[in-house]
Design a protein around this motif. Structure first.
Motif, PDB file in Angstrom:
ATOM      1  N   LYS A 143     -23.921 -14.410  26.917  1.00  0.00           N
ATOM      2  CA  LYS A 143     -23.528 -13.613  25.765  1.00  0.00           C
ATOM      3  C   LYS A 143     -22.933 -12.276  26.194  1.00  0.00           C
ATOM      4  O   LYS A 143     -23.497 -11.580  27.025  1.00  0.00           O
ATOM      5  N   HIS A 144     -21.781 -11.932  25.631  1.00  0.00           N
ATOM      6  CA  HIS A 144     -21.181 -10.621  25.815  1.00  0.00           C
ATOM      7  C   HIS A 144     -21.528  -9.735  24.619  1.00  0.00           C
ATOM      8  O   HIS A 144     -22.030 -10.219  23.594  1.00  0.00           O
ATOM      9  N   SER A 145     -21.235  -8.454  24.725  1.00  0.00           N
ATOM     10  CA  SER A 145     -21.439  -7.532  23.597  1.00  0.00           C
ATOM     11  C   SER A 145     -20.225  -7.620  22.673  1.00  0.00           C
ATOM     12  O   SER A 145     -19.436  -6.678  22.542  1.00  0.00           O
ATOM     13  N   ASP A 146     -20.081  -8.776  22.042  1.00  0.00           N
ATOM     14  CA  ASP A 146     -18.855  -9.078  21.302  1.00  0.00           C
ATOM     15  C   ASP A 146     -19.073  -9.336  19.816  1.00  0.00           C
ATOM     16  O   ASP A 146     -18.193  -9.893  19.150  1.00  0.00           O
ATOM     17  N   ASP A 147     -20.227  -8.921  19.283  1.00  0.00           N
ATOM     18  CA  ASP A 147     -20.447  -9.117  17.847  1.00  0.00           C
ATOM     19  C   ASP A 147     -19.418  -8.320  17.048  1.00  0.00           C
ATOM     20  O   ASP A 147     -19.120  -7.166  17.375  1.00  0.00           O
ATOM     21  N   THR A 148     -18.877  -8.929  16.019  1.00  0.00           N
ATOM     22  CA  THR A 148     -17.816  -8.444  15.110  1.00  0.00           C
ATOM     23  C   THR A 148     -16.427  -8.523  15.735  1.00  0.00           C
ATOM     24  O   THR A 148     -15.446  -8.104  15.117  1.00  0.00           O
ATOM     25  N   SER A 149     -16.284  -9.087  16.939  1.00  0.00           N
ATOM     26  CA  SER A 149     -14.977  -9.065  17.609  1.00  0.00           C
ATOM     27  C   SER A 149     -14.022 -10.116  17.048  1.00  0.00           C
ATOM     28  O   SER A 149     -14.434 -11.178  16.587  1.00  0.00           O
ATOM     29  N   ILE A 150     -12.730  -9.782  17.111  1.00  0.00           N
ATOM     30  CA  ILE A 150     -11.683 -10.714  16.677  1.00  0.00           C
ATOM     31  C   ILE A 150     -10.716 -10.965  17.825  1.00  0.00           C
ATOM     32  O   ILE A 150     -10.643 -10.193  18.790  1.00  0.00           O
ATOM     33  N   PHE A 151      -9.967 -12.058  17.700  1.00  0.00           N
ATOM     34  CA  PHE A 151      -8.962 -12.450  18.686  1.00  0.00           C
ATOM     35  C   PHE A 151      -7.783 -13.022  17.908  1.00  0.00           C
ATOM     36  O   PHE A 151      -7.967 -13.848  17.017  1.00  0.00           O
ATOM     37  N   TYR A 152      -6.575 -12.550  18.224  1.00  0.00           N
ATOM     38  CA  TYR A 152      -5.380 -12.974  17.476  1.00  0.00           C
ATOM     39  C   TYR A 152      -4.302 -13.361  18.475  1.00  0.00           C
ATOM     40  O   TYR A 152      -3.870 -12.547  19.291  1.00  0.00           O
TER      41      TYR A 152
ATOM     42  N   SER B 197     -18.764  -2.211  38.228  1.00  0.00           N
ATOM     43  CA  SER B 197     -18.250  -1.522  37.034  1.00  0.00           C
ATOM     44  C   SER B 197     -17.165  -2.319  36.332  1.00  0.00           C
ATOM     45  O   SER B 197     -16.977  -2.211  35.111  1.00  0.00           O
ATOM     46  N   ARG B 198     -16.417  -3.138  37.081  1.00  0.00           N
ATOM     47  CA  ARG B 198     -15.372  -3.967  36.473  1.00  0.00           C
ATOM     48  C   ARG B 198     -15.998  -5.050  35.594  1.00  0.00           C
ATOM     49  O   ARG B 198     -15.450  -5.411  34.543  1.00  0.00           O
ATOM     50  N   THR B 199     -17.137  -5.569  36.018  1.00  0.00           N
ATOM     51  CA  THR B 199     -17.857  -6.551  35.204  1.00  0.00           C
ATOM     52  C   THR B 199     -18.372  -5.915  33.928  1.00  0.00           C
ATOM     53  O   THR B 199     -18.263  -6.479  32.836  1.00  0.00           O
ATOM     54  N   VAL B 200     -18.929  -4.728  34.065  1.00  0.00           N
ATOM     55  CA  VAL B 200     -19.525  -4.045  32.909  1.00  0.00           C
ATOM     56  C   VAL B 200     -18.474  -3.706  31.866  1.00  0.00           C
ATOM     57  O   VAL B 200     -18.692  -3.901  30.661  1.00  0.00           O
ATOM     58  N   VAL B 201     -17.309  -3.219  32.297  1.00  0.00           N
ATOM     59  CA  VAL B 201     -16.312  -2.792  31.317  1.00  0.00           C
ATOM     60  C   VAL B 201     -15.792  -3.966  30.493  1.00  0.00           C
ATOM     61  O   VAL B 201     -15.463  -3.805  29.311  1.00  0.00           O
ATOM     62  N   VAL B 202     -15.714  -5.176  31.068  1.00  0.00           N
ATOM     63  CA  VAL B 202     -15.175  -6.292  30.302  1.00  0.00           C
ATOM     64  C   VAL B 202     -16.250  -7.045  29.508  1.00  0.00           C
ATOM     65  O   VAL B 202     -15.921  -7.714  28.519  1.00  0.00           O
ATOM     66  N   LYS B 203     -17.528  -6.930  29.911  1.00  0.00           N
ATOM     67  CA  LYS B 203     -18.584  -7.630  29.183  1.00  0.00           C
ATOM     68  C   LYS B 203     -19.240  -6.759  28.119  1.00  0.00           C
ATOM     69  O   LYS B 203     -19.880  -7.264  27.202  1.00  0.00           O
ATOM     70  N   SER B 204     -19.081  -5.445  28.244  1.00  0.00           N
ATOM     71  CA  SER B 204     -19.670  -4.514  27.277  1.00  0.00           C
ATOM     72  C   SER B 204     -18.809  -4.456  26.022  1.00  0.00           C
ATOM     73  O   SER B 204     -17.800  -5.149  25.900  1.00  0.00           O
ATOM     74  N   GLN B 205     -19.194  -3.618  25.086  1.00  0.00           N
ATOM     75  CA  GLN B 205     -18.417  -3.443  23.859  1.00  0.00           C
ATOM     76  C   GLN B 205     -16.964  -3.061  24.160  1.00  0.00           C
ATOM     77  O   GLN B 205     -16.052  -3.435  23.408  1.00  0.00           O
ATOM     78  N   ARG B 206     -16.744  -2.358  25.268  1.00  0.00           N
ATOM     79  CA  ARG B 206     -15.395  -1.885  25.608  1.00  0.00           C
ATOM     80  C   ARG B 206     -14.433  -3.022  25.932  1.00  0.00           C
ATOM     81  O   ARG B 206     -13.221  -2.817  25.978  1.00  0.00           O
ATOM     82  N   GLY B 207     -14.964  -4.232  26.135  1.00  0.00           N
ATOM     83  CA  GLY B 207     -14.117  -5.374  26.448  1.00  0.00           C
ATOM     84  C   GLY B 207     -13.801  -6.240  25.252  1.00  0.00           C
ATOM     85  O   GLY B 207     -13.326  -7.369  25.426  1.00  0.00           O
ATOM     86  N   HIS B 208     -14.017  -5.722  24.028  1.00  0.00           N
ATOM     87  CA  HIS B 208     -13.850  -6.561  22.844  1.00  0.00           C
ATOM     88  C   HIS B 208     -13.246  -5.788  21.692  1.00  0.00           C
ATOM     89  O   HIS B 208     -13.353  -4.560  21.614  1.00  0.00           O
ATOM     90  N   SER B 209     -12.620  -6.524  20.786  1.00  0.00           N
ATOM     91  CA  SER B 209     -11.933  -5.925  19.639  1.00  0.00           C
ATOM     92  C   SER B 209     -12.832  -6.034  18.416  1.00  0.00           C
ATOM     93  O   SER B 209     -12.774  -7.008  17.666  1.00  0.00           O
ATOM     94  N   GLY B 210     -13.693  -5.021  18.250  1.00  0.00           N
ATOM     95  CA  GLY B 210     -14.654  -5.072  17.159  1.00  0.00           C
ATOM     96  C   GLY B 210     -15.004  -3.691  16.660  1.00  0.00           C
ATOM     97  O   GLY B 210     -14.366  -2.686  17.015  1.00  0.00           O
ATOM     98  N   ALA B 211     -16.039  -3.630  15.828  1.00  0.00           N
ATOM     99  CA  ALA B 211     -16.555  -2.371  15.297  1.00  0.00           C
ATOM    100  C   ALA B 211     -17.877  -2.068  16.001  1.00  0.00           C
ATOM    101  O   ALA B 211     -18.770  -2.914  16.031  1.00  0.00           O
ATOM    102  N   PHE B 212     -17.999  -0.842  16.541  1.00  0.00           N
ATOM    103  CA  PHE B 212     -19.132  -0.541  17.412  1.00  0.00           C
ATOM    104  C   PHE B 212     -19.629   0.889  17.218  1.00  0.00           C
ATOM    105  O   PHE B 212     -18.931   1.737  16.661  1.00  0.00           O
TER     106      PHE B 212
ATOM    107  N   TYR C 188     -24.560  -2.901  29.649  1.00  0.00           N
ATOM    108  CA  TYR C 188     -24.343  -4.295  30.030  1.00  0.00           C
ATOM    109  C   TYR C 188     -25.027  -5.175  28.985  1.00  0.00           C
ATOM    110  O   TYR C 188     -26.084  -4.810  28.454  1.00  0.00           O
ATOM    111  N   PRO C 189     -24.461  -6.333  28.629  1.00  0.00           N
ATOM    112  CA  PRO C 189     -25.030  -7.148  27.551  1.00  0.00           C
ATOM    113  C   PRO C 189     -26.517  -7.453  27.698  1.00  0.00           C
ATOM    114  O   PRO C 189     -27.244  -7.503  26.699  1.00  0.00           O
TER     115      PRO C 189
END
Length: 523
Positions: free
Chosen positions: A314-323, A344-359, A367-368
């Protein structure tokens, strides 16, 4: 021991799931390799196996101790003198005090043991191993560990672990208790596989690439069961039923061109499935996932993730969208880099910062596993509801952290060219910083306009019409103290990230509205 045609058995084992190894012989007692997680590794006889890698500790140790590289060497070089020497070395290590000390540091020991059992049984089946006693002692040790209840997890690692046990009775005499081992393994397998997919057929491990892995692995089990001397004749039929539903779900969730989307611990794959030929909608309330795709000349794909039926991958991707439009993502997901949570590269893409959502900004750096811990209740309550009202599709994504920080994202659309996204925040203090984030494909052009933002690509433009925003920021590939901070997606897993646009909208109060409008250019 159970009797089996070893030639036919080995023919089925050629389809073992083994990630790619690159191995080159450089001396009689030494090989150089690139592991599946892209680490350079020296393989040599006479080693004491106490090596500890500096990079990607968990993944590298998994592949180093898996002994899967012996199978590769046997197939590529037929170097059984080297292989037999390694068997003696590793046998000595396995029964030393160092073995348990090192194994206790590994988070994927279950996967490791499965690989070890499969590697040793494969080598024994070739008939070219001379140290059979040592192999059998290692197999018995591994088999005992695999039958300890707490070691068998309800995920793909547990599946691989108990499935490997079905190969052991071919090589070891259990003095009439082979059937007990088979019954144990089959019972566990059925339980794990039954729970691997939700009622819609979607894999619970939050990643299309793991969905594909399960399908590949289950097909291999079906092939292996055709030659394994099993008493249970119904289990292959059970697998076929699971596969039918799982394959249908995966086909509905692939991108229109037949590739897999970059959700969870996975990235966009090559086009490996049939392209979409008709419009389809897929929704799983259990797993918090929705997607819709079209089969028009310029195909479209839209998805929402919020919720989970398992926290695995699981990533920190709740509310995220993909288009996605006409072969490329517009609003994107950062994908998967590696499994090393200290990177740090893993953290930035798996955390909220790696997703298109509301946070909430305060959770951006986490980290998730901090929000979705494996051994205690998660800090997050999230979910996704979908309904149709007339010609309007309505999605409600929700997320709440620590029973305090709530987000509700409502998305309305009648077609895949116009989306109204309404984000509402509720928290203890008005000073809690909220952010609506859109990651935009770095190959596209992004400019501010009076109404919001305009994203331009070849043959199309997307307008973000923004209301109730206190501020709008546009950043790309930002580093802080030489560490990736915002605006990054995976370029090549295990190797590199690449910049993308990170659009951050800060609401005036507790609500912000974004209208996403696609403009297609006609000839």
């Amino acid at each position: 021991m159970k009797s089996v045609d070893l030639i036919e058995y080995l023919s089925k084992r050629e389809n073992d799931y083994n990630p790619t190894w690159f191995i080159q012989k450089v001396a009689d007692t030494e090989y150089l390799s690139i592991t599946p997680n892209k680490i350079n590794l020296k393989l040599t006889s006479g080693d004491d196996y106490t090596y500890k890698p500096e990079s990607q500790y968990q993944s590298t140790m998994l592949w180093y101790h898996s002994l899967a590289w012996l199978k590769v060497i046997s197939k590529q070089y037929g170097d059984f003198e080297f292989i037999n020497n390694i068997i003696l070395d590793y046998h000595k290590f396995m029964f030393s005090s160092s073995y348990e000390e090192i194994m206790a540091t590994l988070t994927s020991r279950d996967h490791l043991v499965a690989e070890q059992i499969r590697s040793i049984t494969y080598l024994l089946a070739t008939g070219k191993v001379v140290h059979i006693k040592q192999c059998n002692e290692m197999l018995l040790n591994l088999t005992r560990w695999a039958q300890i209840e707490e070691n068998v997890k309800n995920n793909n690692h547990g599946m691989m672990l108990v499935a490997s046990l079905l190969h052991v009775p071919i090589f070891i005499d259990f003095e009439g208790k082979e059937d007990e081992l088979e019954s144990y393994a089959i019972e566990k397998l059925k339980y794990i596989i039954s729970g691997a997919f939700d009622s819609t057929g979607l894999c619970k491990e939050n990643s299309p690439i793991y969905h594909r892995f399960y399908i590949t692995y289950l097909k291999r089990l079906v092939a292996e069961f055709s030659v394994l001397p099993l008493n249970n004749k119904d289990f292959p039929l059970f697998l076929e039923e699971v596969l039918e539903k799982a394959e249908s779900a995966l086909q509905k969730t692939t991108l229109p061109d037949g590739s897999l989307p970059p959700f969870g611990d996975g990235n966009t794959t090559p086009k490996e499935y049939p392209p979409t030929r008709e419009r389809s909608v897929f929704y799983s309330e259990e797993s918090g996932f929705y997607c819709v795709k079209t089969a028009s000349e310029k195909k479209k794909y839209f998805s929402v993730k919020s919720g989970y039926s398992s926290i695995t991958h699981k990533h920190s991707d709740d509310t995220s969208i993909f288009y996605w439009y006409d072969g490329q993502p517009i609003i994107t997901d950062a994908g998967f880099f590696n499994y090393d949570w200290t990177d740090s590269r893993t953290v930035v893409v798996k955390s909220q910062r790696g997703h298109s959502g509301a946070f909430y900004r305060k959770f951006d750096s986490l980290y998730p596993a901090t929000l979705y811990p494996a051994k205690t209740p998660t800090r997050v309550k999230s979910g996704l509801n979908y309904r149709v009202d007339g010609n309007m599709n309505i999605l409600e994504a929700r997320s709440e952290i620590d029973n305090k920080y709530s987000i509700k994202r409502e998305i309305k659309f009648s077609h895949l060219g116009n989306f109204l996204v309404n984000d509402t925040f509720t928290s203890p203090s008005i000073s809690d910083e909220k952010v609506v984030r859109y990651l935009i494909n770095g190959d596209l052009d992004v400019k501010e306009t009076e109404e919001g933002l305009r994203i331009t690509g070849k043959g199309f433009a997307v307008r973000l019409i923004i209301k109730r925003a206190k501020s709008v920021s546009i950043e790309r590939g930002v580093e802080e103290d030489s560490v990736p901070a915002r605006g990054w997606v995976v370029d090549k897993q295990f190797y590199s990230l690449k910049p993308c646009w990170s659009i951050e909208l800060i609401p005036e109060t507790n609500n912000i509205l974004t209208n996403i409008v696609l403009e297609e250019k006609t000839q």
